[in-house]
Scaffold this motif. Structure first.
Motif, PDB file in Angstrom:
ATOM      1  N   SER A  83       0.838  -1.193   0.000  1.00 30.30           N
ATOM      2  CA  SER A  83       0.000   0.000   0.000  1.00 30.30           C
ATOM      3  C   SER A  83       0.874   1.245   0.000  1.00 30.30           C
ATOM      4  CB  SER A  83      -0.899  -0.038   1.238  1.00 30.30           C
ATOM      5  OG  SER A  83      -1.636   1.144   1.331  1.00 30.30           O
ATOM      6  N   LEU A  84       0.667   2.062  -1.019  1.00 31.73           N
ATOM      7  CA  LEU A  84       1.452   3.294  -1.118  1.00 31.73           C
ATOM      8  C   LEU A  84       0.734   4.397  -0.344  1.00 31.73           C
ATOM      9  CD1 LEU A  84       3.828   4.906  -2.451  1.00 31.73           C
ATOM     10  CD2 LEU A  84       2.245   5.414  -4.312  1.00 31.73           C
ATOM     11  N   CYS A  85       1.347   4.861   0.729  1.00 30.56           N
ATOM     12  CA  CYS A  85       0.738   5.918   1.550  1.00 30.56           C
ATOM     13  C   CYS A  85       1.387   7.247   1.211  1.00 30.56           C
ATOM     14  CB  CYS A  85       0.936   5.633   3.031  1.00 30.56           C
ATOM     15  SG  CYS A  85      -0.035   4.261   3.581  1.00 30.56           S
ATOM     16  N   THR A  86       0.570   8.207   0.874  1.00 20.16           N
ATOM     17  CA  THR A  86       1.137   9.502   0.501  1.00 20.16           C
ATOM     18  C   THR A  86       0.802  10.604   1.505  1.00 20.16           C
ATOM     19  OG1 THR A  86      -0.730   9.814  -0.963  1.00 20.16           O
ATOM     20  CG2 THR A  86       1.290   9.037  -1.966  1.00 20.16           C
ATOM     21  N   ILE A  87      -0.199  10.360   2.344  1.00 19.87           N
ATOM     22  CA  ILE A  87      -0.521  11.351   3.393  1.00 19.87           C
ATOM     23  C   ILE A  87      -0.685  10.602   4.719  1.00 19.87           C
ATOM     24  CG2 ILE A  87      -2.275  12.972   4.277  1.00 19.87           C
ATOM     25  CD1 ILE A  87      -1.396  14.357   1.894  1.00 19.87           C
ATOM     26  N   ASP A  88       0.015  11.067   5.714  1.00 23.68           N
ATOM     27  CA  ASP A  88      -0.165  10.590   7.092  1.00 23.68           C
ATOM     28  C   ASP A  88      -0.770  11.748   7.865  1.00 23.68           C
ATOM     29  OD1 ASP A  88       0.767   8.039   6.933  1.00 23.68           O
ATOM     30  OD2 ASP A  88       2.663   8.382   7.972  1.00 23.68           O
ATOM     31  N   PHE A  89      -1.744  11.453   8.710  1.00 28.30           N
ATOM     32  CA  PHE A  89      -2.313  12.563   9.494  1.00 28.30           C
ATOM     33  C   PHE A  89      -2.417  12.199  10.968  1.00 28.30           C
ATOM     34  CE2 PHE A  89      -5.736  10.206   7.417  1.00 28.30           C
ATOM     35  CZ  PHE A  89      -6.456   9.759   8.496  1.00 28.30           C
ATOM     36  N   TYR A  90      -2.514  13.263  11.759  1.00 27.21           N
ATOM     37  CA  TYR A  90      -2.580  13.142  13.202  1.00 27.21           C
ATOM     38  C   TYR A  90      -3.386  14.338  13.661  1.00 27.21           C
ATOM     39  CZ  TYR A  90      -0.652  12.875  17.973  1.00 27.21           C
ATOM     40  OH  TYR A  90      -0.503  12.771  19.338  1.00 27.21           O
ATOM     41  N   GLN A  91      -4.558  14.099  14.215  1.00 29.72           N
ATOM     42  CA  GLN A  91      -5.399  15.253  14.560  1.00 29.72           C
ATOM     43  C   GLN A  91      -6.210  15.041  15.830  1.00 29.72           C
ATOM     44  OE1 GLN A  91      -7.159  17.268  11.379  1.00 29.72           O
ATOM     45  NE2 GLN A  91      -8.456  18.533  12.662  1.00 29.72           N
ATOM     46  N   THR A 130      -5.456   9.243  14.116  1.00 29.16           N
ATOM     47  CA  THR A 130      -4.256   9.118  13.298  1.00 29.16           C
ATOM     48  C   THR A 130      -4.582   8.173  12.151  1.00 29.16           C
ATOM     49  OG1 THR A 130      -1.902   8.630  13.351  1.00 29.16           O
ATOM     50  CG2 THR A 130      -3.273   7.183  14.619  1.00 29.16           C
ATOM     51  N   SER A 142      -3.852   7.247   7.597  1.00 21.54           N
ATOM     52  CA  SER A 142      -3.177   7.556   6.339  1.00 21.54           C
ATOM     53  C   SER A 142      -4.124   7.393   5.159  1.00 21.54           C
ATOM     54  CB  SER A 142      -1.971   6.626   6.169  1.00 21.54           C
ATOM     55  OG  SER A 142      -2.402   5.289   6.215  1.00 21.54           O
ATOM     56  N   THR A 180      -7.399   5.003   6.145  1.00 26.80           N
ATOM     57  CA  THR A 180      -7.350   4.301   7.430  1.00 26.80           C
ATOM     58  C   THR A 180      -7.383   5.330   8.545  1.00 26.80           C
ATOM     59  OG1 THR A 180      -5.876   2.749   6.331  1.00 26.80           O
ATOM     60  CG2 THR A 180      -6.057   2.522   8.703  1.00 26.80           C
ATOM     61  N   ASP A 206      -7.630   5.588  12.699  1.00 26.20           N
ATOM     62  CA  ASP A 206      -7.603   4.909  13.994  1.00 26.20           C
ATOM     63  C   ASP A 206      -7.431   5.953  15.094  1.00 26.20           C
ATOM     64  OD1 ASP A 206      -7.697   2.139  13.202  1.00 26.20           O
ATOM     65  OD2 ASP A 206      -5.666   2.383  12.416  1.00 26.20           O
ATOM     66  N   LEU A 237     -11.952  14.860   5.185  1.00 22.97           N
ATOM     67  CA  LEU A 237     -10.731  14.632   4.393  1.00 22.97           C
ATOM     68  C   LEU A 237     -11.001  14.871   2.910  1.00 22.97           C
ATOM     69  CD1 LEU A 237      -9.240  11.394   6.014  1.00 22.97           C
ATOM     70  CD2 LEU A 237      -8.314  13.686   6.156  1.00 22.97           C
ATOM     71  N   GLN A 249      -7.733  16.944   1.039  1.00 25.73           N
ATOM     72  CA  GLN A 249      -6.598  16.085   1.404  1.00 25.73           C
ATOM     73  C   GLN A 249      -6.542  14.823   0.544  1.00 25.73           C
ATOM     74  OE1 GLN A 249      -4.095  16.772   3.306  1.00 25.73           O
ATOM     75  NE2 GLN A 249      -4.892  18.654   4.203  1.00 25.73           N
ATOM     76  N   PHE A 277      -4.258  19.642  18.336  1.00 27.23           N
ATOM     77  CA  PHE A 277      -3.143  19.579  17.400  1.00 27.23           C
ATOM     78  C   PHE A 277      -3.598  18.947  16.083  1.00 27.23           C
ATOM     79  CE2 PHE A 277       0.621  17.389  15.726  1.00 27.23           C
ATOM     80  CZ  PHE A 277       1.507  18.447  15.675  1.00 27.23           C
ATOM     81  N   SER A 278      -3.055  19.434  14.982  1.00 26.85           N
ATOM     82  CA  SER A 278      -3.429  18.887  13.683  1.00 26.85           C
ATOM     83  C   SER A 278      -2.210  18.849  12.766  1.00 26.85           C
ATOM     84  CB  SER A 278      -4.522  19.756  13.072  1.00 26.85           C
ATOM     85  OG  SER A 278      -4.754  19.364  11.745  1.00 26.85           O
ATOM     86  N   GLU A 279      -1.987  17.701  12.147  1.00 25.06           N
ATOM     87  CA  GLU A 279      -0.844  17.602  11.231  1.00 25.06           C
ATOM     88  C   GLU A 279      -1.185  16.691  10.050  1.00 25.06           C
ATOM     89  OE1 GLU A 279       3.933  16.828  11.557  1.00 25.06           O
ATOM     90  OE2 GLU A 279       2.615  15.329  12.433  1.00 25.06           O
ATOM     91  N   PHE A 280      -0.988  17.206   8.858  1.00 20.28           N
ATOM     92  CA  PHE A 280      -1.134  16.398   7.643  1.00 20.28           C
ATOM     93  C   PHE A 280       0.228  16.393   6.965  1.00 20.28           C
ATOM     94  CE2 PHE A 280      -5.434  17.234   8.666  1.00 20.28           C
ATOM     95  CZ  PHE A 280      -6.137  16.155   8.176  1.00 20.28           C
ATOM     96  N   LYS A 281       0.827  15.223   6.884  1.00 17.47           N
ATOM     97  CA  LYS A 281       2.208  15.147   6.429  1.00 17.47           C
ATOM     98  C   LYS A 281       2.296  14.405   5.104  1.00 17.47           C
ATOM     99  CE  LYS A 281       4.943  12.682   9.014  1.00 17.47           C
ATOM    100  NZ  LYS A 281       5.572  12.183  10.213  1.00 17.47           N
ATOM    101  N   VAL A 336       3.974  12.010   2.771  1.00 16.99           N
ATOM    102  CA  VAL A 336       4.932  10.908   2.951  1.00 16.99           C
ATOM    103  C   VAL A 336       4.994  10.081   1.660  1.00 16.99           C
ATOM    104  CG1 VAL A 336       4.726  10.671   5.456  1.00 16.99           C
ATOM    105  CG2 VAL A 336       3.131   9.448   3.998  1.00 16.99           C
ATOM    106  N   LYS A 373       5.459   6.387   1.725  1.00 16.25           N
ATOM    107  CA  LYS A 373       5.700   5.110   2.413  1.00 16.25           C
ATOM    108  C   LYS A 373       5.041   3.970   1.649  1.00 16.25           C
ATOM    109  CE  LYS A 373       5.718   6.938   7.140  1.00 16.25           C
ATOM    110  NZ  LYS A 373       4.944   7.026   8.389  1.00 16.25           N
ATOM    111  N   LEU A 374       5.779   2.896   1.534  1.00 16.43           N
ATOM    112  CA  LEU A 374       5.197   1.706   0.951  1.00 16.43           C
ATOM    113  C   LEU A 374       4.999   0.709   2.094  1.00 16.43           C
ATOM    114  CD1 LEU A 374       4.441   0.930  -1.965  1.00 16.43           C
ATOM    115  CD2 LEU A 374       6.463  -0.482  -1.986  1.00 16.43           C
ATOM    116  N   VAL A 375       3.736   0.590   2.508  1.00 15.22           N
ATOM    117  CA  VAL A 375       3.434  -0.291   3.645  1.00 15.22           C
ATOM    118  C   VAL A 375       3.379  -1.733   3.157  1.00 15.22           C
ATOM    119  CG1 VAL A 375       1.800  -0.783   5.511  1.00 15.22           C
ATOM    120  CG2 VAL A 375       2.181   1.569   4.783  1.00 15.22           C
ATOM    121  N   ARG A 420      -4.844   2.483  17.039  1.00 16.71           N
ATOM    122  CA  ARG A 420      -5.606   1.456  17.773  1.00 16.71           C
ATOM    123  C   ARG A 420      -7.081   1.659  17.480  1.00 16.71           C
ATOM    124  NH1 ARG A 420      -4.676   4.463  23.604  1.00 16.71           N
ATOM    125  NH2 ARG A 420      -6.381   5.908  23.388  1.00 16.71           N
TER     126      ARG A 420
END
Lengths: 184, 245
Positions: A47-55, A75, A77, A104, A106, A150, A155, B66-70, B72, B74-76, B162
């Motif tokens: 799975s190619l993830c291009t955006i990771d988020f945390y809010q 959190t 992606s 995703t 979680d 999103l 996004q 807090f809010s962050e969109f990064k 990336v 990544k190849l999971v 989680r």
């Protein structure tokens, strides 16, 4: 006589302080017992993830006259399943269709990612508690609303653009052919 | 014989047992002298408490959202679900190890009804390669031997999140016992989370199995991708494996 009084008082004071200190040093007890963590399953994927988020998101909800207020940290992606991408070879060009995004979401594992700040009932003497099912339902709605956000905030569109760019360069490096990635 | 004089009003005498003689000398003037300062002190204490009640209330620090969109790349390659369960139950006197536990167990034994529950949820870990570290130099093609060598970035592992929902595996609250509140459930989840992270970090088996699955999947996927014109493909990963686990 005066010395006797002072001595008795000091002995009592020392005993009280001693008992208090001993009580304070005794480890705290807990009614919660933990089982060991177990691996439920391992899912291999590409799975190619291009955006990771945390809010952090506030939770405001009510069930009738009962109200719930809290905070949770989400959190996740935005990814694309590369195992199931459609591709077509035309001469020296490889045409690839970007798969549908997989979002995703979680709850974060960072400390304090879920806090209940207040629960109350508008009715005097009414119960202010919430059941597990009610709490889960409230969280599910918050996450659904976040998912819609999103898309509306752009996004997902941004993640698709990034994926097209990343996938093109990756596939070109591996296949040594011209690659065209299409998203529809 | 020891004599302890206790001044308390006027007129009577009491004899204590065991050779101790208590003489209570009740005297109106003495009583006034003792009681008045105590009353003054109590009044002062009460006024101070009332005045400072609003000022000394411990205030929670303001929560920052807090809010962050990064972005990336990544190849999971693998995702692991780890389940954790916790139970809430009354303390048993036979199992009490400390005085505090014994005290709490005694109180629990006096309560009417039962209060038992079990909760569980899954935590997710993932293994990935950071494709932003991948360059064309990491692919070597030998047309003479028809071999393609691919060197992928190191496999990293991290906690992905989680379940937001918590599963109620068991719930039995009877009699006059209070139900398990959302505050308690949030606290249990927090403690389960801390314990699980410690377990995962201290046990390399979690990371090893996740990384092994990712390596296998990554090798298969990239071998297939680079396999053109019948070239044999060899996929390897850079050594600096690691990450959050």
């Amino acid at each position: 006589m005066r010395y006797l009084k002072i001595t008795v008082l000091l002995v009592i004071l020392a005993a009280v302080v001693g008992v208090a200190m001993w009580w304070k040093q005794t480890p705290e007890y807990s009614r919660v017992r933990m089982e060991d963590a177990k691996i439920a399953d391992i899912t291999p994927m590409v799975s190619l993830c291009t955006i990771d988020f945390y809010q952090d998101v506030p939770i405001r909800a009510n069930k009738g006259s009962r109200h719930f207020f809290g905070k949770m940290t989400l959190t996740g992606s935005i990814g694309f399943d590369l195992e199931h991408m459609r591709q077509e070879s035309r001469g020296d060009t490889l045409k690839v269709w970007l798969p549908q995004e997989i979002i995703t979401i979680d709850e974060s594992t960072a400390e304090g990612s879920y806090k209940v700040i207040d629960t109350w009932n508008d009715k005097l003497l009414g119960k202010s508690g919430f059941t597990t099912a009610e709490e889960n339902e409230i969280k599910r709605k918050i996450m659904e609303s976040f998912r819609r956000g999103l898309y509306s905030s752009g996004q997902v569109a941004k993640a698709r653009r990034e994926a097209v760019e990343s996938l093109t360069s990756m596939l070109e490096a591996f296949t040594r052919r011209k690659v065209v990635v299409i998203y529809r | 014989m020891r004599v302890i004089n206790i001044f308390w009003g006027s007129g009577s005498k009491l004899s204590g047992a065991g050779g101790v003689k208590f003489v209570m000398n009740f005297n109106a003037n003495n009583m006034k002298q003792i009681v008045q300062p105590i009353l003054h002190m109590l009044t002062l204490l009460l006024v101070t408490l009332l005045l400072t009640a609003g000022c000394t209330k411990k205030r929670e620090p303001a929560e920052l959202l807090f809010s962050e969109f990064k972005k990336v790349d990544k190849l999971v390659l693998a995702r692991m679900s780890v389940s954790k369960m916790a139970t809430i139950d009354d303390l048993k006197l036979s199992e009490a190890g400390t005085a505090k536990e014994a005290g709490a167990a005694l109180i629990d034994a006096l309560k009417i009804g039962n209060r038992k529950a079990a909760y569980s949820y899954n935590t997710y870990l993932r293994a990935y390669v950071d494709m932003s570290e991948f360059t064309p130099d990491d692919i070597y093609v030998d047309d003479d031997t028809r071999v393609i060598e691919v060197r992928l970035p190191a496999i990293q592992t991290e906690f992905a999140g989680r379940d937001a929902a918590i599963k109620e595996e068991h719930y039995r609250v009877t009699g006059l016992r209070s139900s398990i509140s959302p505050y308690e459930r949030a606290d249990i989840k927090e403690r389960m989370n801390a314990a699980l992270k410690k377990e995962v970090e201290n046990n390399p088996e979690f990371s090893r199995r996740l990384t092994a699955a990712a390596r296998l999947k990554g090798s298969a996927f990239f071998s297939k991708l680079a396999d053109i014109d019948g070239y044999s493909v060899s996929v390897s990963f850079k050594n600096k494996e690691g990450g959050a686990l």
